[in-house]
Motif scaffolding. Structure first.
Motif, PDB file in Angstrom:
ATOM      1  N   GLN A 102       0.838  -1.261  -0.182  1.00 21.55           N
ATOM      2  CA  GLN A 102       0.012  -0.038  -0.146  1.00 21.55           C
ATOM      3  C   GLN A 102       0.870   1.332  -0.001  1.00 21.55           C
ATOM      4  O   GLN A 102       1.726   1.445   0.745  1.00 21.55           O
ATOM      5  CB  GLN A 102      -0.867  -0.092   1.131  1.00 21.55           C
ATOM      6  N   ILE A 103       0.481   2.358  -0.664  1.00 17.45           N
ATOM      7  CA  ILE A 103       1.177   3.373  -0.932  1.00 17.45           C
ATOM      8  C   ILE A 103       0.316   4.542  -0.054  1.00 17.45           C
ATOM      9  O   ILE A 103      -0.729   4.748  -0.498  1.00 17.45           O
ATOM     10  CB  ILE A 103       1.309   4.135  -2.343  1.00 17.45           C
ATOM     11  N   THR A 104       0.763   5.007   0.907  1.00 19.31           N
ATOM     12  CA  THR A 104       0.030   6.078   1.583  1.00 19.31           C
ATOM     13  C   THR A 104       0.979   7.504   1.791  1.00 19.31           C
ATOM     14  O   THR A 104       2.134   7.187   1.896  1.00 19.31           O
ATOM     15  CB  THR A 104      -0.266   5.622   3.160  1.00 19.31           C
ATOM     16  N   THR A 105       0.287   8.444   2.048  1.00 18.82           N
ATOM     17  CA  THR A 105       0.794   9.662   2.440  1.00 18.82           C
ATOM     18  C   THR A 105       0.062  10.316   3.634  1.00 18.82           C
ATOM     19  O   THR A 105      -1.182  10.588   3.678  1.00 18.82           O
ATOM     20  CB  THR A 105       0.708  10.646   1.217  1.00 18.82           C
ATOM     21  N   ARG A 106       0.814  10.508   4.864  1.00 23.65           N
ATOM     22  CA  ARG A 106       0.193  10.850   5.966  1.00 23.65           C
ATOM     23  C   ARG A 106       0.939  12.035   6.666  1.00 23.65           C
ATOM     24  O   ARG A 106       2.250  12.134   6.758  1.00 23.65           O
ATOM     25  CB  ARG A 106       0.048   9.530   7.013  1.00 23.65           C
ATOM     26  N   GLY A 107       0.342  12.771   7.337  1.00 24.71           N
ATOM     27  CA  GLY A 107       0.869  13.790   8.125  1.00 24.71           C
ATOM     28  C   GLY A 107      -0.008  14.941   8.477  1.00 24.71           C
ATOM     29  O   GLY A 107      -1.009  14.984   7.930  1.00 24.71           O
ATOM     30  N   THR A 108       0.524  16.137   9.471  1.00 23.75           N
ATOM     31  CA  THR A 108      -0.478  17.119   9.730  1.00 23.75           C
ATOM     32  C   THR A 108       0.599  18.238   9.613  1.00 23.75           C
ATOM     33  O   THR A 108       1.840  18.117   9.908  1.00 23.75           O
ATOM     34  CB  THR A 108      -0.792  16.888  11.428  1.00 23.75           C
ATOM     35  N   ALA A 109      -0.248  19.093   8.809  1.00 26.95           N
ATOM     36  CA  ALA A 109       0.459  20.602   8.681  1.00 26.95           C
ATOM     37  C   ALA A 109       1.318  21.157  10.156  1.00 26.95           C
ATOM     38  O   ALA A 109       0.448  21.015  11.363  1.00 26.95           O
ATOM     39  CB  ALA A 109      -0.529  21.586   8.238  1.00 26.95           C
ATOM     40  N   LYS A 110       2.251  21.497  10.042  1.00 28.94           N
ATOM     41  CA  LYS A 110       2.908  21.913  11.129  1.00 28.94           C
ATOM     42  C   LYS A 110       2.072  23.510  11.703  1.00 28.94           C
ATOM     43  O   LYS A 110       2.109  23.661  12.800  1.00 28.94           O
ATOM     44  CB  LYS A 110       4.407  22.337  11.155  1.00 28.94           C
ATOM     45  N   ASN A 111       1.861  24.177  10.527  1.00 28.52           N
ATOM     46  CA  ASN A 111       1.336  25.343  10.985  1.00 28.52           C
ATOM     47  C   ASN A 111      -0.309  25.508  10.779  1.00 28.52           C
ATOM     48  O   ASN A 111      -0.808  24.488   9.871  1.00 28.52           O
ATOM     49  CB  ASN A 111       1.838  26.553   9.961  1.00 28.52           C
ATOM     50  N   GLN A 112      -0.771  26.360  11.280  1.00 27.26           N
ATOM     51  CA  GLN A 112      -2.437  26.602  10.958  1.00 27.26           C
ATOM     52  C   GLN A 112      -2.508  27.090   9.723  1.00 27.26           C
ATOM     53  O   GLN A 112      -1.777  27.627   9.067  1.00 27.26           O
ATOM     54  CB  GLN A 112      -2.915  27.539  12.150  1.00 27.26           C
ATOM     55  N   TYR A 113      -3.751  26.636   9.335  1.00 28.57           N
ATOM     56  CA  TYR A 113      -4.139  27.083   8.016  1.00 28.57           C
ATOM     57  C   TYR A 113      -4.642  28.586   8.083  1.00 28.57           C
ATOM     58  O   TYR A 113      -5.348  29.171   8.888  1.00 28.57           O
ATOM     59  CB  TYR A 113      -5.673  26.245   7.715  1.00 28.57           C
ATOM     60  N   SER A 114      -3.861  29.253   7.240  1.00 29.27           N
ATOM     61  CA  SER A 114      -4.212  30.960   7.243  1.00 29.27           C
ATOM     62  C   SER A 114      -5.324  31.143   5.850  1.00 29.27           C
ATOM     63  O   SER A 114      -4.791  30.913   4.579  1.00 29.27           O
ATOM     64  CB  SER A 114      -2.870  31.489   6.893  1.00 29.27           C
ATOM     65  N   VAL A 115      -6.494  31.812   6.197  1.00 31.47           N
ATOM     66  CA  VAL A 115      -7.239  32.317   4.972  1.00 31.47           C
ATOM     67  C   VAL A 115      -6.710  33.321   4.243  1.00 31.47           C
ATOM     68  O   VAL A 115      -6.172  34.432   4.901  1.00 31.47           O
ATOM     69  CB  VAL A 115      -8.518  32.768   5.831  1.00 31.47           C
ATOM     70  N   SER A 116      -6.636  33.134   2.950  1.00 36.87           N
ATOM     71  CA  SER A 116      -6.408  34.069   2.211  1.00 36.87           C
ATOM     72  C   SER A 116      -7.556  34.922   1.543  1.00 36.87           C
ATOM     73  O   SER A 116      -8.507  34.423   1.181  1.00 36.87           O
ATOM     74  CB  SER A 116      -5.774  33.420   0.800  1.00 36.87           C
ATOM     75  N   ALA A 117      -7.082  36.345   1.409  1.00 32.26           N
ATOM     76  CA  ALA A 117      -8.018  37.409   0.840  1.00 32.26           C
ATOM     77  C   ALA A 117      -8.347  37.210  -0.653  1.00 32.26           C
ATOM     78  O   ALA A 117      -9.522  37.366  -1.119  1.00 32.26           O
ATOM     79  CB  ALA A 117      -7.498  38.739   1.263  1.00 32.26           C
ATOM     80  N   SER A 118      -7.360  36.262  -1.535  1.00 30.05           N
ATOM     81  CA  SER A 118      -7.599  35.858  -2.806  1.00 30.05           C
ATOM     82  C   SER A 118      -7.738  34.657  -3.077  1.00 30.05           C
ATOM     83  O   SER A 118      -7.487  33.776  -2.104  1.00 30.05           O
ATOM     84  CB  SER A 118      -6.476  36.826  -3.370  1.00 30.05           C
ATOM     85  N   SER A 119      -8.303  34.242  -4.077  1.00 27.56           N
ATOM     86  CA  SER A 119      -8.129  32.891  -4.515  1.00 27.56           C
ATOM     87  C   SER A 119      -6.956  32.279  -4.764  1.00 27.56           C
ATOM     88  O   SER A 119      -5.954  32.920  -5.262  1.00 27.56           O
ATOM     89  CB  SER A 119      -8.936  32.717  -5.956  1.00 27.56           C
ATOM     90  N   THR A 120      -6.779  30.847  -4.482  1.00 24.88           N
ATOM     91  CA  THR A 120      -5.491  30.537  -4.070  1.00 24.88           C
ATOM     92  C   THR A 120      -5.539  29.125  -5.010  1.00 24.88           C
ATOM     93  O   THR A 120      -6.666  28.340  -4.899  1.00 24.88           O
ATOM     94  CB  THR A 120      -5.013  30.078  -2.825  1.00 24.88           C
TER      95      THR A 120
END
Length: 399
Positions: A102-120
């Motif tokens: 099985q191929i897997t990718t796992r992990g949690t972002a180190k930083n909090q998600y930051s809302v962007s004022a523009s489309s990303t």
């Protein structure tokens, strides 16, 4: 002139002794040579008939050498097919092992998600295939996760993205190798930026290594299995090249134009042509797994795509069927050649026996004749002595 006058009885006994001596000489010659017909003078018909039978037996003996070589050549090819079948089975086992990894990718972002004022726009690669997620302006973490899942779900990774228990960090848990095409694609989601050109990288778009926040499993394992698979194909090619006998190879890549011709009689009007087959990996329609890291858009070189592995397994199954069919054909040809080999040996024995019966002497009979002639000669000498008794009486009177 004067001559010696012999009585009729004496002359008769001398002729009898001469006949006995001649017969004795003939008998002794037969006993010493074992032949009752040793030249055309003895019996022209038997002599030349036996010679013809012996000549054909000799010709068949020469053919037997060729037939024997043919048997060994076919056996070498058949043994090669058996060994190649084992290698194909090993390759199939390797592919199944890759499919089970099985191929897997796992992990949690180190930083909090930051809302962007523009489309990303987030550019990803799922098992080496590009995918794009567009997060709307002022999009919340939930909106970002929805956009990301929509992008990777179409590539077969399912809903790989979610958020942690705090609801502020993005979590990646996907059954695929999920990578980001650029450093900004990682940092915009809160992941630590990977080092350029390092780590797992199998697509044609990615310019950055995997983020240290994420762990990929199964890719290296499948890469090692792909290398093992390629090595097995190389072994198949080498084995097919070595399955030759006396310079004839019925399994090489040129076997399609190479055939074994076996003559079964002196005039080659009875024969068998054994057609060679291409039992190399190319002939079995098995191809090396190319496109290793960074060289293929779908990562096929490392068995990254399950569908690619399944396609390889189908090719291996077809190769096994081909090998069984080829082995069956060679087995049938081998049976024919061995049958003709046995027939030729028996026919050669019949010809030699026939020639012997025409020319060989019966040693038991000749031995009995020799004893009888010896006795006859002794009796003849005694009879000659008796025939001369009257003349011996006259000699006594003259004394």
């Amino acid at each position: 002139m004067s001559g010696v006058s012999l009585t009729a009885a004496t002359r008769q006994n001398l002729l009898s002794l001469q006949d006995t001596a001649s017969l004795s000489s003939t008998t002794q010659n037969r006993l010493s040579t074992g032949k009752k017909v040793s030249s055309a003078l003895d019996n022209p018909v038997n002599f030349f008939t036996a010679q013809s039978l012996s000549n054909r037996s000799s010709d068949l003996g020469t053919l037997l050498d060729s037939i024997s070589n043919g048997v060994q050549t076919i056996q070498a090819a058949n043994q090669g097919l058996t060994s190649i079948q084992k290698l194909v089975d090993s390759a199939k086992s390797t592919a199944n092992q890759a499919l089970a990894t099985q191929i897997t990718t796992r992990g949690t972002a180190k930083n909090q998600y930051s809302v962007s004022a523009s489309s990303t726009t987030i550019n990803l690669e799922v098992n080496g295939t590009a995918a794009t997620a567009t997060i709307p302006a002022s999009g919340t973490i939930d909106a970002a996760i929805t956009a990301l899942n929509t992008a990777v779900n179409t590539k077969g990774a399912g809903n790989a993205f979610s958020k942690d228990s705090t609801g502020t960090k993005i979590v990646l848990n996907g059954s695929a190798d999920i990578e980001f095409s650029a450093a900004a694609d990682q940092t915009n989601l809160g992941f630590t930026s990977g080092v350029a050109n390092s780590g797992p990288q199998y697509g044609a778009v990615s310019t950055v290594g995997q983020s240290s926040d994420l762990t990929v499993t199964g890719v290296k394992e499948r890469a090692a299995l792909a290398k093992q698979y390629n090595s097995l194909l190389t072994q198949i090619d080498q084995l097919a090249k070595d399955a030759s006998f006396n310079g004839t190879n019925l399994l090489s890549s040129s076997a399609a134009t190479n055939k074994l011709h076996i003559a079964f009689n002196e005039k080659d009007t009875s024969n068998l042509d054994v057609q060679g087959v291409d039992a190399t990996s190319g002939g079995l329609l098995l191809t090396q797994i190319t496109g290793n890291s960074g060289a293929s858009s779908n990562g096929q070189g490392n068995f990254l795509i399950d569908d690619d592995v399944k396609t390889t397994l189908t090719s291996l199954t077809n190769a096994s069927s081909t090998l069984r069919s080829q082995a069956s054909t060679f087995g049938s040809n081998l049976s024919v050649v061995q049958n003709r080999q046995d027939f030729t040996k028996n026919l050669q024995n019949v010809l030699d026996t026939g020639a012997s019966k025409l020319t060989d002497a019966d040693l038991n009979e000749e031995a009995a004749n020799s004893q009888a002639l010896s006795t006859r000669q002794s009796l003849g000498i005694s009879a000659l002595s008796l025939a001369n008794t009257a003349q011996q009486g006259i000699l006594q009177l003259l004394r």
